[in-house]
Design an enzyme around this catalytic site. Structure first.
Site, PDB file in Angstrom:
ATOM      1  N   GLU A   1     -33.749  57.432  10.473  1.00 12.43           N
ATOM      2  CA  GLU A   1     -34.597  57.516  11.676  1.00 12.43           C
ATOM      3  C   GLU A   1     -36.068  57.248  11.366  1.00 12.43           C
ATOM      4  OE1 GLU A   1     -34.172  61.070  14.043  1.00 12.43           O
ATOM      5  OE2 GLU A   1     -31.995  61.060  13.966  1.00 12.43           O
TER       6      GLU A   1
ATOM      7  N   GLU B   1     -34.078  53.407  10.862  1.00 11.60           N
ATOM      8  CA  GLU B   1     -32.874  52.887  11.522  1.00 11.60           C
ATOM      9  C   GLU B   1     -31.933  53.997  11.952  1.00 11.60           C
ATOM     10  OE1 GLU B   1     -30.174  53.965   9.592  1.00 11.60           O
ATOM     11  OE2 GLU B   1     -31.734  54.609   8.185  1.00 11.60           O
TER      12      GLU B   1
END
Lengths: 355, 355
Positions: free
Chosen positions: A318, A175
């Site tokens: 990420e 995310e």
């Protein structure tokens, strides 16, 4: 999607037969039993998920869920809210850790806009599913409506189903979202009753005074919203965020399609706790990629009785940790299908009495 | 090769300028400083070794050194000596963990016969450099002559030089050799004076009574041979083995050609200690792939002040841990050359004040 439909979504158990057959296969291989450590555990997990003791090499889809948080206006991050949009744009252009890690392990990538403030440029990598431009500030009221929470979950379920239809068998889940360690800490406290003193960490690296401020903000969000610990959708809608709901949906969708889902750091793991509260069976399909340096991560892993695969001091999000670990899950599958037994080598197994 | 030539082999220091430039580059990237943990340390290490802050993606050569040990006749392993030959053969046929791990990370492979008992079939992967069919039993006398010890080191130096000439920039180093945890424990005790009680472990999984027997055997080898702790070649020749000497040679050769060498488990790490005693500068070129489950591994890592990259519970050898870690070193190089800075993104760096 309605809440009842969601809870009725059929998630089968993993196959105990395939797990047992995989264990037997590993034990017959031309090496001392247990000598491949965690990779053997992963191979057994994968065999169970795929109902196959010799699964073909699974293809990896790395998904990064992007969303903004109204709580950013409480100054819980060192960085401006626009970081979410800038990094999301960078995912589409290439050159972020998400892109490089994915390329390194041969994973396909997908960037999902669940609620970024501002526009993202068109790109074949972009899946545009913006619910709204950021959640509301949880220190002042609920992050989103129950309908929006269901919408966030639906985005993830859809992405998992599409990954399945496109032939991917592992989803690595990460995310980006400015201030989302605050939202995740609030959600973790909401779901478990654990004090924000324990769930709030330094995020991207706030100083101690700002961490104490974050704790106050989370305390306020919980007092004000009164999330119901036994109602995960209520907790999600009150404490957010969109990308957290979408990750939980991806986990549920992946489990319903017998995909292995590899979870990234603190925020993704809170989404896994949320998904597990919605349907406990998803736990059988989840693998936890790494131990993040974020304070609350060890805690939420404990709640899930999960042991992370890697410990590389990553604290980026990420999907970086998930992507590396997903590659190890794929390797574990090739151990099941590609590794010689002593029988293949036409030689007696000298290791067969090894512990 | 003579001992004087070996010690005169020119090993330059790594580049502090390139390390500093790499650190600056990492700090300018579009993410919070330090958020890629160990991968940042690896990137800085690689930049220093290659004298280049943006090194091209390095190709990996995985080398497995194979050799037999006379001490096998003391029953220090649960398994017959023929395992060395059988597994070495399996490396050439494919289907071992060494092959599968190498394939998974895209590493080229090489199998070096340094002293296996019996013949190995011809294969493009095989490098035939058999010194002798196994060392002598260290519980009865020296493992090899000083000339043979120099020959073992030369094999490794040659393999590193050839890897360099063939364009490889990372060497992942592993071994196979029945009873070689006994030889490695003896060598570790010989080089450091640490009691065999601390250096001897369970190897491929011997029961406690057999571990106590192994300790006695190593004690006898040390008493009988009187290795000189300040003379690494003397220690190698007295305590063996051929594949351990060849690994030490590979490390020295790699350092002399500015290659990064990634070390596998206990036995390979003892060879790194040996190489460091011959020329301390090699330490700047070595990266330690993983923490093995073998008892003495933590100890020898401490002697080298080394922190291993991975901890996956592996205890197989064959270079498995080194190969996975080598892939992370390669990834760390692509972080240096392929990752966007905020300047590239045409956006101010919001992370620049992050700790």
């Amino acid at each position: 999607m309605r809440q009842a439909e969601l809870q009725a979504l059929d998630i089968p158990h993993v196959s105990l037969e395939a797990r047992t057959a995989a264990k037997r296969r590993l034990d017959e291989q031309a090496r001392p039993q247990g000598s491949l450590g965690i990779l053997e555990d992963l191979a057994i997990t994968a065999a169970g998920i795929y109902h196959d003791a010799t699964p073909p090499l699974p293809k990896i889809r790395a998904v990064v869920m992007c969303g903004d948080h109204g709580v950013a206006e409480e100054s819980v991050s060192m960085f401006p809210q626009v970081v979410t949009r800038n990094i999301s744009k960078a995912f589409l252009q290439g050159g972020t850790a998400f892109n490089l890690f994915s390329q390194h392990v041969g994973a396909d990538t997908e960037v999902v806009d669940c609620g970024v403030i501002g526009d993202l440029p068109p790109s074949p990598l972009l899946v545009q599913r913006k619910i709204r431009s950021g959640t509301h500030n949880i220190a002042k009221g609920p992050a989103m409506t129950v309908e929006e929470a269901m919408q966030a979950l639906s985005i993830g379920i859809e992405r998992a189903q599409i990954a399945h239809e496109q032939g991917f068998r592992i989803v690595a889940l990460g995310e980006i979202g400015n201030s989302n360690t605050t939202a995740a800490a609030a959600l973790l406290s909401g779901l478990t009753g654990i004090s924000p003193v324990m769930t709030v960490g330094k995020g991207t690296g706030v100083p101690v005074w700002q961490k104490l401020h974050k704790i106050n903000v989370v305390n306020r969000a919980i007092t004000l919203n009164s999330p119901k610990p036994d109602d995960p959708i209520d907790c999600l809608s009150k404490l957010g965020g969109f990308e957290i709901g979408a990750m939980a949906g991806t986990i549920i969708g992946a489990a319903s399609r017998s995909l292995c889902v590899v979870i990234d750091g603190f925020i993704a793991t809170v989404s896994a706790l949320l998904a597990t509260r919605i349907n406990p069976r998803v736990r059988e399909y989840t693998v936890f990629g790494h131990l993040s340096a974020e304070t609350g991560h060890g805690l939420v892993l404990q709640c899930l009785e999960a042991t992370p695969i890697l410990d590389l001091g990553l604290r980026l999000g990420e999907g970086t940790g998930a992507i590396l670990a997903a590659s190890l899950v794929a390797l574990s599958c090739s151990l099941l299908s590609g590794m010689a037994s002593f029988e293949n080598l036409h030689t007696p197994n000298p290791y067969e009495h090894c512990d």
